[in-house]
Enzyme design. Structure first.
Site, PDB file in Angstrom:
ATOM      1  N   ALA A 342      41.150   1.872  13.555  1.00  0.00           N
ATOM      2  CA  ALA A 342      41.714   2.021  12.210  1.00  0.00           C
ATOM      3  C   ALA A 342      43.053   2.720  12.328  1.00  0.00           C
ATOM      4  CB  ALA A 342      40.772   2.803  11.290  1.00  0.00           C
ATOM      5  N   GLU A 343      43.990   2.354  11.464  1.00  0.00           N
ATOM      6  CA  GLU A 343      45.365   2.790  11.621  1.00  0.00           C
ATOM      7  C   GLU A 343      45.611   4.290  11.605  1.00  0.00           C
ATOM      8  OE1 GLU A 343      45.142   0.828   7.455  1.00  0.00           O
ATOM      9  OE2 GLU A 343      44.243   0.596   9.436  1.00  0.00           O
ATOM     10  N   PRO A 344      44.781   5.118  10.933  1.00  0.00           N
ATOM     11  CA  PRO A 344      45.100   6.552  10.988  1.00  0.00           C
ATOM     12  C   PRO A 344      44.801   7.213  12.319  1.00  0.00           C
ATOM     13  CG  PRO A 344      43.126   6.198   9.685  1.00  0.00           C
ATOM     14  CD  PRO A 344      43.705   4.841   9.967  1.00  0.00           C
TER      15      PRO A 344
END
Length: 661
Positions: A342-344
């Site tokens: 996931a991008e975070p």
């Protein structure tokens, strides 16, 4: 301006000497440092890592005193609950002059100020904003990247400006070595507002109960190196020296004051849950916690997207419809054959949804968000599944702006522009669509009132032209059909059983897609209630692709990872294929065999091993084998030993290669 020279409760508490004794102040005291015209950097992803109590105090100060005014707020990710929390606290006319953010869908109050032309507003890619913070801390004037070319971020298409009030160009087109790039103007931060779990009296910050570490460190550095001020909200205070050095995520030299949240609701792990130990890595949850989806349009779409998975791939799933791919992967028992990210900053694990999106259980690692986007921008993703809101005949996609509704791009542009394969997923129409499945066929019970496939998208969040130039596969998957991107535009390749091409597809589009012959039927297993047998499909690599001879090195590579041998005919096919490859070589060769996740029926082991011995006598000068399975090493080792063959099976490719040399 130098914040340290201003009157502030923190400064008054300093004692003589090189190190002050206590950085803890109240939220109300902390926000007194904020001056008119400051650039405020906000950390957080949805609700993870957002300093809610400090934001409430800053809002209260403005409502009571009409100060501070004309602030610029800078946020990489969406920070809110779609109602009142998060950055919504700061959305007051007069308080905000400018907002620079990645995702606006969760901050409707700030969104309204932008749409109503009350503030200057920019929407940039989330990864670029995270990198801009890191660059700002190093006093680099620009962040240079290809991310955003051909989209609404491109200065030729608006430069990421949201409204007419926004006139300053913050993105420039530049060229290096004959290639175009975008140069994003970095923004020095005056006050950074971030969050951690524990602080010691020197301001060292740990994040053991946080779901994510985000861009917190980059934000702190960006403020400190601009003579700015860093406020960190925490849950608790530890004694001096109590924090282990490797647990400290933000060192005290970068922290000016610490706010201990007085209300637990203002320090929730996410905006959905007060605290989930699995998000903090305290324990692992079983895959059975991921529930199968009902057989509806969402499951059909997620199933079709899951067909595009390849073993050992690194995958990103967007929010909403793409999340269903994780449910399908769990139901089909293929979760272990991919690594979700996931991008975070999440690597591995089970992604959360809703207001916990971005968090995950069973993760392998959490890294800072700027580094995650380094990985993404550099092509680290094998496959991504993202939402499909609006597409046009050129393959352009819009997920960021629809009339007066400003969703924002978030990490969509970084991810979609750099993934090796992309599947955009969504229903074919929106607004009241109802479908049903009967006897393996799809039926449209009520058509949606909103067409998603339009002549021209309102805003280009994904450029079909730029993507077509890369040659990477791009699919547009709906419940009733599948399109693929080509240089000529969208090509209709698959149609669901039960769907009428003219009535249900072409009549519901604003343009004519490319149709080369008759589209094939979507796989029938997508429309049946029982599991699809995806594991067998996923691992069914043709035998021709599993056997490769490297003439330059003189090594024969045998990839039997995930192979299931169930018949004598399959053993015969392997033997014939090896012979056809190695007979023309005219000499014996070295071989390396990968037996990871290899499976063979017990009654066939002896016959298989006899075949192996025959091949070794005919074609191999030396052979090594490897598998991570202890059971497989033991089972095959015994069979090899019984045939007077070397029984040792290594655990890794590197060990097998070294032994071969």
């Amino acid at each position: 301006m130098d914040k340290k020279r201003l009157s502030h409760p923190f400064n008054a508490s300093l004692e003589p000497g090189p190190i002050h004794k206590n950085k803890v102040v109240t939220a109300e005291q902390a926000v007194e440092i904020v001056q008119n015209g400051d650039v405020i950097g906000l950390g957080g992803f949805v609700g993870s890592g957002f300093a809610e109590e400090v934001a409430i105090a800053l809002e209260s100060r403005f409502l009571n005193t009409d100060n501070p005014r004309d602030l610029t707020v800078y946020f990489a990710a969406g920070q809110g609950d779609g109602k009142d929390r998060g950055a919504n606290h700061l959305a007051h006319e007069g308080m905000i002059k400018r907002a620079i953010g990645g995702h606006w869908g969760l901050i409707p109050k700030m969104q309204k100020l932008a749409i109503d032309n009350k503030i200057e507003a920019y929407n940039f890619p989330q990864g670029c904003l995270a990198h801009m913070l890191r660059d700002a801390g190093a006093h680099k004037p620009r962040t240079i990247t290809r991310v955003g070319l051909g989209t609404y971020i491109d200065p030729r298409n608006g430069g990421g400006k949201i409204n007419n009030r926004t006139t300053e160009d913050l993105v420039e087109l530049v060229e290096f070595d004959g290639k175009e790039y975008l140069a994003y103007k970095t923004q020095p931060i005056d006050v950074a507002i971030i969050r951690g779990t524990t602080a010691d009296p020197d301001g060292n910050i740990s994040m053991e109960k946080e779901a994510l570490t985000l861009e917190s460190l980059s934000l702190a550095i960006a403020a400190k190196n601009n003579d700015g001020f860093v406020i960190v909200q925490v849950e608790r205070i530890a004694g001096k020296g109590a924090l282990r050095q490797r647990d400290v995520k933000i060192p005290g030299i970068m922290v000016d004051c610490v706010v201990v949240a007085t209300n637990p609701e203002n320090h929730m792990q996410t905006f959905d849950v007060p605290y989930n130990p699995a998000f903090a890595g305290e324990f692992r949850v079983p895959l059975s916690s991921i529930k199968p989806l009902p057989l509806d349009e969402r499951k059909i779409i997620a199933r079709r997207a899951a067909f595009e998975l390849i073993p050992n791939s690194v995958v990103n799933l967007g929010i909403g419809m793409p999340e269903g791919v994780a449910n399908v992967a769990a139901e089909e028992n293929v979760f272990d054959y991919m690594t979700l990210t996931a991008e975070p900053g999440v690597i591995g694990g089970i992604p959360a949804g809703g207001l916990s999106f971005g968090a995950a259980a069973n993760v392998d690692a959490i890294i800072d968000q700027p580094y995650q986007f380094d990985f993404y921008d550099g092509g680290g993703l094998d496959f991504t599944v993202l939402g499909l809101a609006q597409a046009d005949k050129g393959g352009n996609l819009n997920v960021s702006k629809f009339g007066p509704r400003l969703a924002g791009c978030g990490g969509f542009i970084n991810i979609s522009q750099n993934s090796k394969k992309i599947a955009f997923v969504g229903t074919f129409t929106a607004g009241g669509l109802k479908v049903s499945v009967s006897d393996g066929k799809l039926r449209i019970d009520q058509e949606g009132t909103v067409k998603k496939f339009v002549d021209a998208v309102e805003q280009i969040t994904f450029s079909g032209k730029i993507a077509a130039e890369t040659g990477n596969p791009v699919l547009y998957i709906t419940e009733r059909c599948v399109f693929e991107l080509s240089p000529e535009g969208l090509v209709l390749t698959e149609v669901a059983p039960g769907i009428d091409l003219e009535r249900d597809i072409l009549a519901q589009m604003d343009f004519q897609p490319v149709i080369n012959g008759e589209p094939r039927l979507m796989d029938p297993s997508l429309f049946k209630p029982e599991p699809m047998g995806l594991k067998a499909k996923l691992l069914s690599i043709p035998i021709e692709q599993r056997l490769v001879y490297d003439a330059e090195q003189g090594v024969f590579y045998v990839n039997f990872e995930g192979l299931s041998v169930r018949t004598r005919d399959e053993i015969r096919q392997i033997e014939e294929r090896v012979a056809s490859i190695l007979s023309p070589v005219g000499a014996k060769v070295k071989a390396i065999v990968n037996y990871d996740n290899f499976d063979i029926s017990s009654e066939l082991i002896d016959e298989y091993m006899d075949m192996v011995k025959s091949l070794m006598n005919r074609f191999y000068s030396d052979v090594t084998r490897y598998t991570t399975s202890t059971f497989m090493r033991m089972k095959m080792g015994d069979s090899l030993k019984a045939r007077n063959l070397s029984p040792h099976i290594y655990e890794t490719l590197s060990e097998a290669s070294a032994a071969l040399e």
